[in-house]
Design a protein around this motif. Structure first.
Motif, PDB file in Angstrom:
ATOM      1  N   GLY A 104     -17.780  20.307 -10.232  1.00 47.25           N
ATOM      2  CA  GLY A 104     -18.847  19.564 -11.213  1.00 47.25           C
ATOM      3  C   GLY A 104     -18.161  18.446 -11.669  1.00 47.25           C
ATOM      4  N   ASP A 105     -16.950  18.136 -11.547  1.00 45.96           N
ATOM      5  CA  ASP A 105     -16.422  17.026 -12.380  1.00 45.96           C
ATOM      6  C   ASP A 105     -16.925  15.550 -12.346  1.00 45.96           C
ATOM      7  OD1 ASP A 105     -14.417  18.734 -13.308  1.00 45.96           O
ATOM      8  OD2 ASP A 105     -13.036  17.956 -11.775  1.00 45.96           O
ATOM      9  N   PRO A 106     -16.773  14.714 -13.124  1.00 45.65           N
ATOM     10  CA  PRO A 106     -17.255  13.417 -13.481  1.00 45.65           C
ATOM     11  C   PRO A 106     -17.239  12.718 -12.136  1.00 45.65           C
ATOM     12  CG  PRO A 106     -16.283  14.077 -15.326  1.00 45.65           C
ATOM     13  CD  PRO A 106     -15.846  15.107 -14.254  1.00 45.65           C
ATOM     14  N   VAL A 107     -17.866  11.785 -11.870  1.00 49.46           N
ATOM     15  CA  VAL A 107     -17.813  10.851 -10.447  1.00 49.46           C
ATOM     16  C   VAL A 107     -16.182  10.366 -10.695  1.00 49.46           C
ATOM     17  CG1 VAL A 107     -18.674   8.997  -9.386  1.00 49.46           C
ATOM     18  CG2 VAL A 107     -20.153  10.514 -10.417  1.00 49.46           C
ATOM     19  N   ASN A 108     -15.803   9.480 -11.465  1.00 48.41           N
ATOM     20  CA  ASN A 108     -14.371   9.058 -11.473  1.00 48.41           C
ATOM     21  C   ASN A 108     -13.479  10.187 -11.060  1.00 48.41           C
ATOM     22  OD1 ASN A 108     -14.731  10.416 -14.366  1.00 48.41           O
ATOM     23  ND2 ASN A 108     -12.890   9.213 -14.585  1.00 48.41           N
ATOM     24  N   MET A 152     -11.389   8.991  -7.475  1.00 44.28           N
ATOM     25  CA  MET A 152     -10.199   8.437  -7.474  1.00 44.28           C
ATOM     26  C   MET A 152      -9.315   9.044  -5.934  1.00 44.28           C
ATOM     27  SD  MET A 152      -9.556   6.272  -9.469  1.00 44.28           S
ATOM     28  CE  MET A 152      -7.974   5.843  -9.364  1.00 44.28           C
ATOM     29  N   PRO A 153      -9.557  10.112  -5.557  1.00 44.76           N
ATOM     30  CA  PRO A 153      -8.874  10.645  -4.419  1.00 44.76           C
ATOM     31  C   PRO A 153      -9.408   9.778  -3.089  1.00 44.76           C
ATOM     32  CG  PRO A 153      -9.628  12.483  -5.525  1.00 44.76           C
ATOM     33  CD  PRO A 153     -10.321  11.163  -6.178  1.00 44.76           C
ATOM     34  N   LEU A 154     -10.658   9.522  -3.021  1.00 45.57           N
ATOM     35  CA  LEU A 154     -11.032   8.752  -2.052  1.00 45.57           C
ATOM     36  C   LEU A 154     -10.580   7.124  -2.040  1.00 45.57           C
ATOM     37  CD1 LEU A 154     -14.780   9.913  -2.010  1.00 45.57           C
ATOM     38  CD2 LEU A 154     -12.776  10.604  -0.522  1.00 45.57           C
ATOM     39  N   ILE A 155     -10.312   6.779  -3.164  1.00 46.33           N
ATOM     40  CA  ILE A 155      -9.457   5.329  -3.330  1.00 46.33           C
ATOM     41  C   ILE A 155      -8.360   5.532  -2.680  1.00 46.33           C
ATOM     42  CG2 ILE A 155      -8.771   3.650  -4.898  1.00 46.33           C
ATOM     43  CD1 ILE A 155     -11.722   4.179  -6.463  1.00 46.33           C
ATOM     44  N   PHE A 156      -7.436   6.459  -3.178  1.00 48.36           N
ATOM     45  CA  PHE A 156      -6.038   6.479  -2.827  1.00 48.36           C
ATOM     46  C   PHE A 156      -6.258   6.829  -1.209  1.00 48.36           C
ATOM     47  CE2 PHE A 156      -4.972   6.750  -7.186  1.00 48.36           C
ATOM     48  CZ  PHE A 156      -4.247   5.568  -7.361  1.00 48.36           C
ATOM     49  N   LEU A 157      -7.121   7.519  -0.741  1.00 46.17           N
ATOM     50  CA  LEU A 157      -7.151   7.887   0.708  1.00 46.17           C
ATOM     51  C   LEU A 157      -7.370   6.476   1.569  1.00 46.17           C
ATOM     52  CD1 LEU A 157      -7.311   9.869   3.203  1.00 46.17           C
ATOM     53  CD2 LEU A 157      -9.817  10.005   2.724  1.00 46.17           C
ATOM     54  N   ALA A 211      -8.467  17.305  -2.976  1.00 46.22           N
ATOM     55  CA  ALA A 211      -8.785  16.931  -4.365  1.00 46.22           C
ATOM     56  C   ALA A 211     -10.328  16.548  -4.672  1.00 46.22           C
ATOM     57  CB  ALA A 211      -7.796  15.806  -4.800  1.00 46.22           C
ATOM     58  N   PHE A 212     -10.725  15.831  -3.609  1.00 48.63           N
ATOM     59  CA  PHE A 212     -12.200  15.374  -3.546  1.00 48.63           C
ATOM     60  C   PHE A 212     -12.985  16.548  -3.706  1.00 48.63           C
ATOM     61  CE2 PHE A 212     -16.047  14.448  -1.194  1.00 48.63           C
ATOM     62  CZ  PHE A 212     -16.680  13.615  -1.978  1.00 48.63           C
ATOM     63  N   ILE A 213     -12.895  17.289  -2.668  1.00 49.54           N
ATOM     64  CA  ILE A 213     -13.464  18.631  -2.562  1.00 49.54           C
ATOM     65  C   ILE A 213     -13.605  19.381  -3.667  1.00 49.54           C
ATOM     66  CG2 ILE A 213     -13.831  20.839  -1.286  1.00 49.54           C
ATOM     67  CD1 ILE A 213     -13.083  19.252   1.094  1.00 49.54           C
ATOM     68  N   ALA A 214     -12.346  19.568  -4.402  1.00 48.72           N
ATOM     69  CA  ALA A 214     -12.176  20.560  -5.523  1.00 48.72           C
ATOM     70  C   ALA A 214     -13.102  19.996  -6.741  1.00 48.72           C
ATOM     71  CB  ALA A 214     -10.604  20.704  -5.975  1.00 48.72           C
ATOM     72  N   HIS A 215     -12.811  18.791  -6.906  1.00 53.69           N
ATOM     73  CA  HIS A 215     -13.352  18.111  -8.013  1.00 53.69           C
ATOM     74  C   HIS A 215     -14.954  18.063  -8.054  1.00 53.69           C
ATOM     75  CE1 HIS A 215      -9.888  17.169 -10.314  1.00 53.69           C
ATOM     76  NE2 HIS A 215      -9.415  16.423  -9.480  1.00 53.69           N
ATOM     77  N   THR A 216     -15.308  17.792  -6.619  1.00 53.96           N
ATOM     78  CA  THR A 216     -16.953  17.970  -6.560  1.00 53.96           C
ATOM     79  C   THR A 216     -17.419  19.284  -6.617  1.00 53.96           C
ATOM     80  OG1 THR A 216     -16.707  16.026  -4.919  1.00 53.96           O
ATOM     81  CG2 THR A 216     -18.479  17.272  -4.727  1.00 53.96           C
ATOM     82  N   ALA A 217     -16.744  20.466  -6.073  1.00 59.40           N
ATOM     83  CA  ALA A 217     -17.193  21.543  -6.118  1.00 59.40           C
ATOM     84  C   ALA A 217     -17.176  22.256  -7.559  1.00 59.40           C
ATOM     85  CB  ALA A 217     -16.313  22.547  -5.333  1.00 59.40           C
ATOM     86  N   THR A 242       0.817  -1.365   0.151  1.00 59.85           N
ATOM     87  CA  THR A 242      -0.093  -0.031  -0.126  1.00 59.85           C
ATOM     88  C   THR A 242       0.935   1.117   0.124  1.00 59.85           C
ATOM     89  OG1 THR A 242      -0.066  -0.250   2.440  1.00 59.85           O
ATOM     90  CG2 THR A 242      -2.025  -1.093   1.117  1.00 59.85           C
ATOM     91  N   THR A 243       1.830   1.417   0.762  1.00 68.32           N
ATOM     92  CA  THR A 243       2.839   2.293   0.753  1.00 68.32           C
ATOM     93  C   THR A 243       3.542   2.617  -0.425  1.00 68.32           C
ATOM     94  OG1 THR A 243       3.294   2.014   3.099  1.00 68.32           O
ATOM     95  CG2 THR A 243       4.906   3.449   1.934  1.00 68.32           C
ATOM     96  N   ALA A 244       3.866   1.475  -1.188  1.00 65.17           N
ATOM     97  CA  ALA A 244       4.482   1.689  -2.645  1.00 65.17           C
ATOM     98  C   ALA A 244       3.569   2.383  -3.514  1.00 65.17           C
ATOM     99  CB  ALA A 244       4.962   0.192  -3.099  1.00 65.17           C
ATOM    100  N   ILE A 245       2.228   1.762  -3.421  1.00 64.37           N
ATOM    101  CA  ILE A 245       1.309   2.250  -4.532  1.00 64.37           C
ATOM    102  C   ILE A 245       1.091   3.809  -4.185  1.00 64.37           C
ATOM    103  CG2 ILE A 245      -1.500   2.249  -4.786  1.00 64.37           C
ATOM    104  CD1 ILE A 245      -0.990  -0.787  -4.319  1.00 64.37           C
ATOM    105  N   VAL A 246       0.966   4.399  -2.971  1.00 65.80           N
ATOM    106  CA  VAL A 246       0.710   5.757  -2.649  1.00 65.80           C
ATOM    107  C   VAL A 246       1.864   6.519  -3.344  1.00 65.80           C
ATOM    108  CG1 VAL A 246       0.531   7.286  -1.122  1.00 65.80           C
ATOM    109  CG2 VAL A 246      -0.933   5.420  -0.935  1.00 65.80           C
ATOM    110  N   ALA A 247       3.361   5.917  -2.894  1.00 65.32           N
ATOM    111  CA  ALA A 247       4.405   6.556  -3.183  1.00 65.32           C
ATOM    112  C   ALA A 247       4.438   6.797  -4.686  1.00 65.32           C
ATOM    113  CB  ALA A 247       5.545   5.915  -2.716  1.00 65.32           C
ATOM    114  N   ILE A 248       4.297   5.621  -5.407  1.00 67.83           N
ATOM    115  CA  ILE A 248       4.359   5.744  -7.242  1.00 67.83           C
ATOM    116  C   ILE A 248       3.359   6.535  -7.477  1.00 67.83           C
ATOM    117  CG2 ILE A 248       4.155   4.159  -9.035  1.00 67.83           C
ATOM    118  CD1 ILE A 248       5.176   1.931  -7.383  1.00 67.83           C
ATOM    119  N   MET A 249       2.177   6.442  -7.013  1.00 66.39           N
ATOM    120  CA  MET A 249       0.860   7.317  -7.437  1.00 66.39           C
ATOM    121  C   MET A 249       1.475   8.925  -7.375  1.00 66.39           C
ATOM    122  SD  MET A 249      -1.748   9.427  -7.290  1.00 66.39           S
ATOM    123  CE  MET A 249      -2.084   9.506  -5.581  1.00 66.39           C
TER     124      MET A 249
END
Length: 124
Positions: free
Chosen positions: A91-95, A99-104, A83-89, A11-18
């Protein structure tokens, strides 16, 4: 113990690589520049965030003091929630919002296993 260690490193490697890839993309891709303008952020913030993400990715996998590690985890929580708040505010698409919530969630697993791993090594 072995499962905890594997889960932590995966999980740490996934976050660091992303975060490393994200940092690179922030500095090199025109689409990211346009996305920052779409979200209403100034250009200098994109550069600052890229540098902070790269430093955070390095510190997340480096053997540093626990206090520094805690600040890195906290910083990444702020990044993902923001990132979640910015994309929601905007009006960006759901995906874009999900994504920020998945990485969270991945970051939270890394954080929990980081502490489990440290508790076991302190008692051993």
């Amino acid at each position: 113990m072995k499962a905890t260690k594997i889960t932590y490193w995966v999980t740490t490697a996934i976050v660091a690589i992303m975060m490393t890839y994200s940092s690179y993309a922030y500095l090199t891709q025109d689409a990211i520049l346009q996305a920052f303008h779409h979200l209403g952020y100034p250009n200098y913030f994109r550069v600052e965030l890229a540098i902070a993400k790269l430093i955070g990715a390095i510190l997340l996998i480096a053997p540093v003091a626990a206090r520094i590690k805690e600040w890195v985890y906290a910083g990444f929580v702020f990044v993902f929630v923001s990132a979640f708040i910015a994309h929601t505010a905007s009006g960006d698409p759901v995906n874009y919002r999900i994504m920020p919530l998945i990485f969270l969630a991945i970051l939270i697993v890394s954080y929990v296993t980081y502490h489990k791993r440290n508790m076991v090594s302190k008692t051993a």
